[in-house]
Design a protein around this motif. Structure first.
Motif, PDB file in Angstrom:
ATOM      1  N   ARG A 133       0.818  -1.217   0.000  1.00 29.46           N
ATOM      2  CA  ARG A 133       0.000   0.000   0.000  1.00 29.46           C
ATOM      3  C   ARG A 133       0.854   1.271   0.000  1.00 29.46           C
ATOM      4  NH1 ARG A 133       0.729  -1.859   4.957  1.00 29.46           N
ATOM      5  NH2 ARG A 133       1.120  -0.434   6.711  1.00 29.46           N
ATOM      6  N   ASP A 134       2.126   1.119   0.360  1.00 34.56           N
ATOM      7  CA  ASP A 134       3.032   2.267   0.442  1.00 34.56           C
ATOM      8  C   ASP A 134       3.862   2.444  -0.824  1.00 34.56           C
ATOM      9  OD1 ASP A 134       2.530   2.980   3.315  1.00 34.56           O
ATOM     10  OD2 ASP A 134       3.344   0.953   3.627  1.00 34.56           O
ATOM     11  N   HIS A 135       3.568   1.671  -1.854  1.00 33.84           N
ATOM     12  CA  HIS A 135       4.385   1.685  -3.072  1.00 33.84           C
ATOM     13  C   HIS A 135       4.613   3.093  -3.593  1.00 33.84           C
ATOM     14  CE1 HIS A 135       4.959   1.631  -7.460  1.00 33.84           C
ATOM     15  NE2 HIS A 135       5.612   0.494  -7.281  1.00 33.84           N
ATOM     16  N   ASP A 136       3.544   3.849  -3.796  1.00 38.80           N
ATOM     17  CA  ASP A 136       3.683   5.166  -4.406  1.00 38.80           C
ATOM     18  C   ASP A 136       4.475   6.120  -3.524  1.00 38.80           C
ATOM     19  OD1 ASP A 136       2.237   4.181  -6.503  1.00 38.80           O
ATOM     20  OD2 ASP A 136       0.369   5.230  -6.005  1.00 38.80           O
ATOM     21  N   LEU A 181       9.507   9.099  -2.432  1.00 42.17           N
ATOM     22  CA  LEU A 181      10.655   9.434  -1.597  1.00 42.17           C
ATOM     23  C   LEU A 181      11.960   9.098  -2.317  1.00 42.17           C
ATOM     24  CD1 LEU A 181      10.893  10.619   1.293  1.00 42.17           C
ATOM     25  CD2 LEU A 181      11.321   8.286   2.082  1.00 42.17           C
ATOM     26  N   CYS A 182      12.021   7.939  -2.958  1.00 38.54           N
ATOM     27  CA  CYS A 182      13.221   7.569  -3.712  1.00 38.54           C
ATOM     28  C   CYS A 182      13.476   8.545  -4.852  1.00 38.54           C
ATOM     29  CB  CYS A 182      13.071   6.147  -4.266  1.00 38.54           C
ATOM     30  SG  CYS A 182      13.133   4.830  -3.036  1.00 38.54           S
ATOM     31  N   GLY A 183      12.407   9.107  -5.399  1.00 41.32           N
ATOM     32  CA  GLY A 183      12.534  10.036  -6.509  1.00 41.32           C
ATOM     33  C   GLY A 183      13.186  11.355  -6.161  1.00 41.32           C
ATOM     34  N   HIS A 184      13.330  11.656  -4.868  1.00 44.17           N
ATOM     35  CA  HIS A 184      14.030  12.883  -4.481  1.00 44.17           C
ATOM     36  C   HIS A 184      15.495  12.843  -4.911  1.00 44.17           C
ATOM     37  CE1 HIS A 184      10.982  13.744  -0.979  1.00 44.17           C
ATOM     38  NE2 HIS A 184      10.446  13.881  -2.180  1.00 44.17           N
ATOM     39  N   ASP A 185      16.079  11.651  -4.923  1.00 45.32           N
ATOM     40  CA  ASP A 185      17.480  11.470  -5.345  1.00 45.32           C
ATOM     41  C   ASP A 185      17.579  10.100  -6.018  1.00 45.32           C
ATOM     42  OD1 ASP A 185      20.185  11.330  -5.749  1.00 45.32           O
ATOM     43  OD2 ASP A 185      20.752  11.688  -3.664  1.00 45.32           O
ATOM     44  N   PRO A 186      17.138  10.011  -7.278  1.00 44.56           N
ATOM     45  CA  PRO A 186      17.076   8.702  -7.937  1.00 44.56           C
ATOM     46  C   PRO A 186      18.406   7.970  -8.004  1.00 44.56           C
ATOM     47  CG  PRO A 186      15.827  10.340  -9.175  1.00 44.56           C
ATOM     48  CD  PRO A 186      16.587  11.087  -8.122  1.00 44.56           C
ATOM     49  N   ALA A 187      19.492   8.689  -8.219  1.00 35.82           N
ATOM     50  CA  ALA A 187      20.782   8.017  -8.378  1.00 35.82           C
ATOM     51  C   ALA A 187      21.198   7.293  -7.107  1.00 35.82           C
ATOM     52  CB  ALA A 187      21.856   9.019  -8.790  1.00 35.82           C
ATOM     53  N   SER A 188      20.954   7.891  -5.948  1.00 39.58           N
ATOM     54  CA  SER A 188      21.365   7.255  -4.701  1.00 39.58           C
ATOM     55  C   SER A 188      20.334   6.253  -4.196  1.00 39.58           C
ATOM     56  CB  SER A 188      21.622   8.310  -3.618  1.00 39.58           C
ATOM     57  OG  SER A 188      20.421   8.957  -3.238  1.00 39.58           O
ATOM     58  N   VAL A 235      11.587  -2.277  -5.096  1.00 44.82           N
ATOM     59  CA  VAL A 235      10.157  -2.016  -4.963  1.00 44.82           C
ATOM     60  C   VAL A 235       9.445  -2.325  -6.271  1.00 44.82           C
ATOM     61  CG1 VAL A 235       8.433  -0.196  -4.590  1.00 44.82           C
ATOM     62  CG2 VAL A 235      10.447  -0.330  -3.106  1.00 44.82           C
ATOM     63  N   ARG A 236      10.033  -1.927  -7.386  1.00 47.56           N
ATOM     64  CA  ARG A 236       9.448  -2.230  -8.696  1.00 47.56           C
ATOM     65  C   ARG A 236       9.316  -3.727  -8.911  1.00 47.56           C
ATOM     66  NH1 ARG A 236      12.302   0.024 -13.780  1.00 47.56           N
ATOM     67  NH2 ARG A 236      10.690  -1.317 -14.633  1.00 47.56           N
ATOM     68  N   GLU A 237      10.246  -4.480  -8.359  1.00 47.83           N
ATOM     69  CA  GLU A 237      10.241  -5.933  -8.524  1.00 47.83           C
ATOM     70  C   GLU A 237       9.313  -6.631  -7.535  1.00 47.83           C
ATOM     71  OE1 GLU A 237      14.370  -6.620  -7.921  1.00 47.83           O
ATOM     72  OE2 GLU A 237      14.963  -5.727  -9.839  1.00 47.83           O
ATOM     73  N   GLY A 238       8.600  -5.844  -6.718  1.00 46.29           N
ATOM     74  CA  GLY A 238       7.662  -6.424  -5.770  1.00 46.29           C
ATOM     75  C   GLY A 238       8.212  -6.647  -4.388  1.00 46.29           C
ATOM     76  N   GLY A 239       9.306  -5.986  -4.062  1.00 50.19           N
ATOM     77  CA  GLY A 239       9.954  -6.209  -2.780  1.00 50.19           C
ATOM     78  C   GLY A 239       9.104  -5.884  -1.570  1.00 50.19           C
TER      79      GLY A 239
END
Length: 281
Positions: free
Chosen positions: A14-17, A22-29, A37-41
């Motif tokens: 439910r927290d995927h988005d 949050l990861c999108g704030h600094d995608p490289a790191s 998460v994309r893989e279903g983690g």
């Protein structure tokens, strides 16, 4: 003045988005966590914990699966995550991520988790977004994607790379699980090789792919081909393919003391964008 946030909570599907935001704030790191998460983690219980802000949005998170990865953590968040990690039995093989978060987290855990196998506090994180062909950089014409029927050629190179980098082999006894991991990278089109006389002399993998970033891992050159100028044009060939087909940014991180690797990556157009740290447990 630091704000005081509530307790940590387990994160789930439910927290995927919110996690991806949050990861999108600094995608490289954050690409490692974003890719998992994309893989279903998040479907796996205990894979991550988070802290919400006053408005109910995700403020900080810590990946707590086989690897511990703190993201967007200030001192308060590090205190809370460390308290949770101290209370649970250690089940992770490493802690890694931005050095300014990993190092203080490890300082909070070290007395409880004991001596690490290896402590690497200075790992330049490098990135490139310019095609080597546009920059006039030499690309090795022999570098290509590995084929599924070449698994038995790739596996020894992957095993040697892992053992050299981590300090112990990736498996003891049966190679079934590690073999499946290597095969999955090949099947996904994420393993690049250069073969000479029927053997792999250069290898690199795309280990994580998310948020417009492809993170390279597992770079290896056969010992008898090192110091001969092979790594830079081979990496240029990998970067060219990845930028054209997978993501607009290629990143990786490397031990700060590994000067030959740093020279090769700088020669391939990579520039430092942050500093990572890794604690191998």
């Amino acid at each position: 003045m630091l704000r005081t946030f509530g307790a940590t909570r387990p994160l789930g599907t439910r927290d995927h988005d919110e996690v991806m935001r949050l990861c999108g704030h600094d995608p490289a790191s954050s690409v490692f966590v974003a890719a998992r998460v994309r893989e279903g983690g998040l479907m796996s219980p205990g894979s991550a914990v988070g802290i919400d802000d006053d408005d109910g949005g995700l403020r900080s998170l810590c990946w707590t699966s086989a690897n511990v990865v703190p993201i967007e953590c200030d001192e308060v968040a590090l205190d809370l995550f460390a308290g949770r990690l101290r209370r649970q039995r250690r089940r992770s093989s490493s802690i890694f991520g931005l050095a300014d978060q990993v190092l203080p987290l490890w300082a909070r855990l070290q007395r409880h988790w004991g001596q690490p196998r290896s402590f690497r506090p200075d790992q330049p994180m490098l990135a490139v977004s310019t095609l080597p062909s546009e920059a006039g950089l030499e690309r090795h014409p022999g570098v290509r994607l590995a084929r599924p029927d070449e698994l038995d050629l790739v596996l020894p190179a992957s095993t040697a790379m892992f053992t050299e980098e981590i300090g112990y082999p990736p498996y003891v006894g049966s190679d079934r699980d590690y073999r499946a991991l290597v095969a999955s990278l090949i099947d996904a089109g994420h393993t690049f090789v250069l073969l000479e006389d029927g053997r792999v002399v250069f290898k690199a993998d795309v280990g994580s792919l998310a948020l417009g970033v492809a993170q390279i891992q597992g770079v290896w050159v056969a010992p008898d081909r090192r110091g001969q100028g092979l790594a830079t044009p081979a990496m240029n060939a990998v970067v060219e393919h990845v930028l054209q087909t997978l993501a607009p940014t290629v990143s990786l991180y490397v031990n700060g003391y590994n000067e030959p690797a740093l020279r090769a990556y700088h020669g391939a157009g990579f520039r430092q964008v942050a500093t990572f740290a890794t604690v191998i447990l």
